[in-house]
Design a protein around this motif. Structure first.
Motif, PDB file in Angstrom:
ATOM      1  N   LYS A  18       0.818  -1.214   0.000  1.00 23.26           N
ATOM      2  CA  LYS A  18       0.000   0.000   0.000  1.00 23.26           C
ATOM      3  C   LYS A  18       0.858   1.274   0.000  1.00 23.26           C
ATOM      4  O   LYS A  18       1.827   1.378   0.757  1.00 23.26           O
ATOM      5  N   ARG A  19       0.473   2.198  -0.860  1.00 23.67           N
ATOM      6  CA  ARG A  19       1.139   3.509  -0.852  1.00 23.67           C
ATOM      7  C   ARG A  19       0.129   4.531  -0.350  1.00 23.67           C
ATOM      8  O   ARG A  19      -0.910   4.728  -0.975  1.00 23.67           O
ATOM      9  N   ILE A  20       0.435   5.106   0.768  1.00 25.57           N
ATOM     10  CA  ILE A  20      -0.510   6.057   1.368  1.00 25.57           C
ATOM     11  C   ILE A  20      -0.412   7.401   0.660  1.00 25.57           C
ATOM     12  O   ILE A  20       0.657   7.990   0.568  1.00 25.57           O
ATOM     13  N   ARG A  21      -1.557   7.852   0.137  1.00 28.75           N
ATOM     14  CA  ARG A  21      -1.606   9.178  -0.480  1.00 28.75           C
ATOM     15  C   ARG A  21      -2.219  10.139   0.527  1.00 28.75           C
ATOM     16  O   ARG A  21      -3.142   9.755   1.259  1.00 28.75           O
ATOM     17  N   ASN A  22      -1.723  11.309   0.570  1.00 30.60           N
ATOM     18  CA  ASN A  22      -2.269  12.260   1.535  1.00 30.60           C
ATOM     19  C   ASN A  22      -3.501  12.955   0.950  1.00 30.60           C
ATOM     20  O   ASN A  22      -3.401  13.706  -0.012  1.00 30.60           O
ATOM     21  N   ILE A  23      -4.645  12.659   1.525  1.00 31.22           N
ATOM     22  CA  ILE A  23      -5.885  13.322   1.101  1.00 31.22           C
ATOM     23  C   ILE A  23      -6.327  14.217   2.252  1.00 31.22           C
ATOM     24  O   ILE A  23      -6.790  13.724   3.274  1.00 31.22           O
ATOM     25  N   PRO A  24      -6.148  15.527   2.131  1.00 30.86           N
ATOM     26  CA  PRO A  24      -6.509  16.390   3.257  1.00 30.86           C
ATOM     27  C   PRO A  24      -8.009  16.396   3.529  1.00 30.86           C
ATOM     28  O   PRO A  24      -8.815  16.289   2.600  1.00 30.86           O
ATOM     29  N   SER A  25      -8.332  16.512   4.789  1.00 29.78           N
ATOM     30  CA  SER A  25      -9.743  16.552   5.189  1.00 29.78           C
ATOM     31  C   SER A  25     -10.309  17.943   4.844  1.00 29.78           C
ATOM     32  O   SER A  25      -9.547  18.887   4.618  1.00 29.78           O
ATOM     33  N   PRO A  26     -11.649  18.104   4.840  1.00 33.36           N
ATOM     34  CA  PRO A  26     -12.222  19.422   4.541  1.00 33.36           C
ATOM     35  C   PRO A  26     -11.664  20.517   5.456  1.00 33.36           C
ATOM     36  O   PRO A  26     -11.400  21.629   5.000  1.00 33.36           O
ATOM     37  N   GLU A  28      -8.745  20.607   6.838  1.00 27.05           N
ATOM     38  CA  GLU A  28      -7.371  20.923   6.416  1.00 27.05           C
ATOM     39  C   GLU A  28      -7.367  21.776   5.148  1.00 27.05           C
ATOM     40  O   GLU A  28      -6.552  22.690   5.004  1.00 27.05           O
ATOM     41  N   LEU A  29      -8.307  21.434   4.237  1.00 24.57           N
ATOM     42  CA  LEU A  29      -8.400  22.203   2.987  1.00 24.57           C
ATOM     43  C   LEU A  29      -8.721  23.672   3.266  1.00 24.57           C
ATOM     44  O   LEU A  29      -8.131  24.577   2.670  1.00 24.57           O
TER      45      LEU A  29
END
Lengths: 292, 203
Positions: free
Chosen positions: A75-83, A85-86
């Motif tokens: 698994k490669r963890i991609r950083n998906i910011p939360s609302p 954080e956005l």
């Protein structure tokens, strides 16, 4: 009959023989199912307790855990910011000058609310300045949004795999949200001091705010100029003049002209919604990026 | 470290906590899949798939109830599995026994095949009687549950086995609270009737 099927039936027979033997030995009721059951909401609670004892076979579990371990390693963890954080990220990119100017307008409105009542001011006096402030708020907000499309920023943002539409939406929500919040509070203040219905005041202030937004969006999408500051300043003057123009007409803020204000509000909202839709469309299709 | 911190660490790239989550919830998910499908072998596959899906989409996880989230994945996988089974012709089989005690689905039932295969996998029976009895309890509960419609079965499992509130079940299953209440009530009554008929309960 297939071998598997035959084998299965043989085992069914084995199972059944075991069960028969078990029943013959009187063991059935000592299995815990029938004995001492308690009911939870009418259900046989003891059985559910028994059900919780069901455990996977340790070997099978180990095999599954190993397979999952492999998936974890791959698994490669991609950083998906939360609302949240956005929003935080976009807040960092809104310039301090925007907040300073917004603060200045807010201060102006607060001063108006405190000073005007002592001078026997009427509704028109309040609306004169507050309409200008509302129009300028719209210009300021759109100035922040326009930064996405100046100096080839849109192209750069897309090249960096940033979601231009998402960033635009967040900034627009933040800036417009702040403006509407301020105008709502101020409408309440004017309504209380002039003993006028709150909704009516809100409508009087929302119309210049919406119209300035419409003008600014038109500017963002129609004009291609490196001198944005001057264009914005010109827009600020034009929208301010437009905003105070009803104050010149004596009866503009009377009940008789309420329908005109309502029509302007609806029309402004419709045009603004159409402009936003068009902007998103051009962003999605890439026109705005090439055009930028 | 609590679950939220685990998830935060995972989303920041610390993958080691994924294994901790798997180990913590494996048994729970396995138990749900077993009672939902009525078969241990399929339950192993579905449990594994549940965690693989969770790992695949862990970056997008924003929920607060990790166990509920995993159970939701498991529930959806079980639903798909059962739909697929019924499409293939292996419809959900209720091993309802005839009033005279004779098993009506005796020779052709999927359930009996499953059970027999389970027994086959465990052969030779090295465990003592206790193991057999314990397995019997679980098998019979699975049997009874298999007689319920899929939606009622999963609702009962969430309610009784995982002590979930109606509101939580409603959120997971995507129905209203009143529907959940109704499913629990009807499912409980039906299950009780089956168990009494099957001599699970003393009268």
């Amino acid at each position: 009959m297939s071998e598997k099927r035959k084998r299965t039936i043989d085992h069914q027979m084995v199972c059944r023989q075991k069960t028969d033997k078990q029943e013959a030995d009187g063991q059935k009721n000592s299995s815990g199912i029938a004995a001492g059951h308690q009911e939870k909401g009418g259900a046989p609670g003891e059985i559910w307790k028994e059900a919780l004892d069901l455990k996977p076979d340790p070997q099978e579990k180990q095999i599954a855990l190993l397979a999952i371990q492999d998936a974890i390693e791959a698994k490669r963890i991609r950083n998906i910011p939360s609302p949240a954080e956005l929003i935080q990220i976009q807040l960092q990119y809104i310039t301090p000058s925007f907040w300073a100017l917004q603060g200045g307008l807010l201060l102006l409105l607060i001063l108006l609310l405190h000073r005007l009542p002592g001078q026997n001011a009427e509704l028109t006096d309040y609306l004169w300045w507050s309409s200008i402030a509302a129009a300028w708020m719209g210009v300021l907000s759109n100035g922040v949004l326009g930064r996405h499309f100046s100096c080839r920023m849109a192209e750069l943002e897309q090249s960096c795999y940033m979601n231009l539409s998402q960033m635009w939406t967040i900034r627009m929500t933040l800036t417009t949200g702040v403006d509407i919040g301020i105008l709502t509070v101020f409408s309440g203040g004017i309504a209380a001091r002039t003993e006028t219905f709150f909704g009516r005041i809100a409508m009087y202030l929302l119309v210049p705010f919406l119209l300035s937004n419409v003008c600014c969006l038109l500017m963002i999408s129609a004009l291609r100029s490196g001198r944005r500051k001057y264009t914005l300043a010109a827009l600020a003057v034009i929208t301010a003049l437009l905003a105070v123009s009803p104050c010149v007409v004596t009866e503009a803020y009377t009940t008789a002209y309420l329908w005109v204000w309502f029509c302007l509000l609806v029309l402004g909202a419709a045009v603004f919604a159409g402009q936003i839709k068009s902007c998103y469309g051009r962003m999605t299709r890439g026109e705005m990026i090439c055009w930028n | 470290m609590d679950e939220r911190q685990w998830i935060y660490a995972i989303q920041k790239g610390n993958k080691q906590y994924l294994q901790d989550i798997v180990e913590k919830y494996y048994d729970d998910i396995f138990r749900f899949c077993t009672f939902q499908t009525g078969n241990r072998e399929d339950a192993y596959d579905l449990t594994q798939e549940t965690f693989l899906r969770f790992i695949r989409y862990v970056e997008g996880y924003r929920d607060r109830n990790l166990k509920g989230y995993l159970l939701t994945i498991a529930m959806n996988l079980c639903r798909n599995f059962l739909t697929e089974q019924s499409r293939r012709g292996k419809r959900e089989v209720c091993f309802d026994r005839k009033p005279d005690g004779e098993n009506s689905a005796e020779s052709d039932s999927l359930w009996d095949i499953y059970r027999a295969e389970d027994m086959l996998l465990d052969e030779p029976v090295e465990s003592p009687e206790a193991r057999l009895l314990e397995r019997d309890v679980h098998d019979r509960l699975m049997e009874a549950l298999s007689c319920l419609p899929q939606m009622q079965r999963e609702t009962l499992l969430f309610h009784y086995m995982y002590d979930m509130k109606y509101r939580e079940i409603a959120k997971i299953t995507g129905v209203s609270v009143s529907t959940v209440k109704s499913r629990v009530k009807q499912g409980t009554e039906k299950l009780r009737g089956i168990m009494k008929r099957e001599d699970f309960l003393d009268e």
